[in-house]
Design a protein around this motif. Structure first.
Motif: not given
Ligand code: SAM
Length: 253
Positions: A151-153, A200-201, A206-209, A241-243
């Motif tokens: 899992v990465s940004p 997948d994403t 992004w909200k959690y980040w 952006l996301g994970f």
């Protein structure tokens, strides 16, 4: 303002929510590593006693989590973090019999071929794994049928080399190692050596980040970078952006 409690309900990451928040904040090196590991493990089976390499383990929070939650036997390998510090954390967390901390360079690993049932890498693989041939190297250490899970940004959608205007003021050159799930899938599949089971994403990642950034006080030398990152996440609101999560089984069949 977003808050961990308001934005990330405990039921989204039930296993992580059992861990002391102060402990997580004290040792965190980026976006909440327990949430990301829990998301990965939702689709990456890790059995009791499995031999797991936590590659780029950082402060070994993820290794503690894998040992405690799944009974894995974890090797916590990291380049920047002193293994002695990790050993202290591992002992304090009560998993000294299940986590081995060591310093290792991801491109020069000191392990036997085929040793691991799984390699897990949280918020780290994009530092060393974007090279076309890196996957071929890493697979040597995974048993046939074993899994690699990262899992990465990353990018919620490909940007085709052009950074969207609304996040351009915050963009750092290092973010060019952020890639979309499609990119990772294609890169892994091009090896012809794995079967990609997931790419997948994370929904609302992004909200959690952002919530995590806002909940933590970064070290002084990282404060500006984290503030810029948060501004970028707010401006982007999950468009770009996301994970990204990728799970691949060793062996193309
Ligand atoms: C952002 S931290 C994440 C740490 C941890 N996985 C977490 O989520 O808390 C990235 C980690 O990748 C490790 N790393 C970067 N390049 C590496 C390399 N070439 N070999 C091994 N580890 C590396 C660093 O030592 C660092 O601890």
């Amino acid at each position: 303002m977003a808050s961990v409690d308001g934005v990330v309900p405990p039921e989204r990451f039930p296993r992580s929510s059992g861990y002391d928040l102060a402990w997580q904040k004290r040792y965190m090196m980026g976006p909440n590593p327990l949430w990301l590991t829990e998301w990965l493990a939702e689709d990456l089976p890790i059995g009791e006693g499995a031999r797991v390499l936590d590659l780029g383990a950082g402060t070994a929070l993820t290794s503690v989590f894998l040992a405690r939650e799944f009974g894995a036997r974890v090797t916590a390998a990291d380049l920047w973090v002193d293994p002695g510090d990790n050993w202290r954390r591992v002992r304090e967390a009560g998993v000294a019999d299940r986590v081995l901390p060591l310093r290792a360079e991801a491109r020069d690993l000191p392990f036997a071929e085929g040793y691991f049932d799984a390699v897990v890498s949280i918020d780290a693989y994009h530092y060393f794994g974007t090279d076309d041939l890196y996957l071929d190297y890493l697979l040597r250490f995974i048993a046939p049928g074993g899994r690699l899970g990262i899992v990465s940004p990353g990018l919620a959608r490909p940007v085709d080399g052009t950074v969207p205007e609304r996040i351009r003021p915050y963009w750092q050159a290092a973010y060019r190692s952020f890639h979309s799930a499609q990119w990772w899938r294609a890169t892994f599949e091009s090896s012809q050596a794995v079967r990609v089971e997931r790419a997948d994403t994370l929904v609302d990642g992004w909200k959690y980040w952002l919530a995590w950034n806002e909940a933590c006080t970064p070290p002084e030398d990282a404060a500006d970078i984290v503030a810029q990152e948060s501004a970028m996440l707010r401006a982007d609101a999950g468009e770009t952006l996301g994970f990204v999560r990728v799970i691949a089984r060793n062996g193309a069949a």
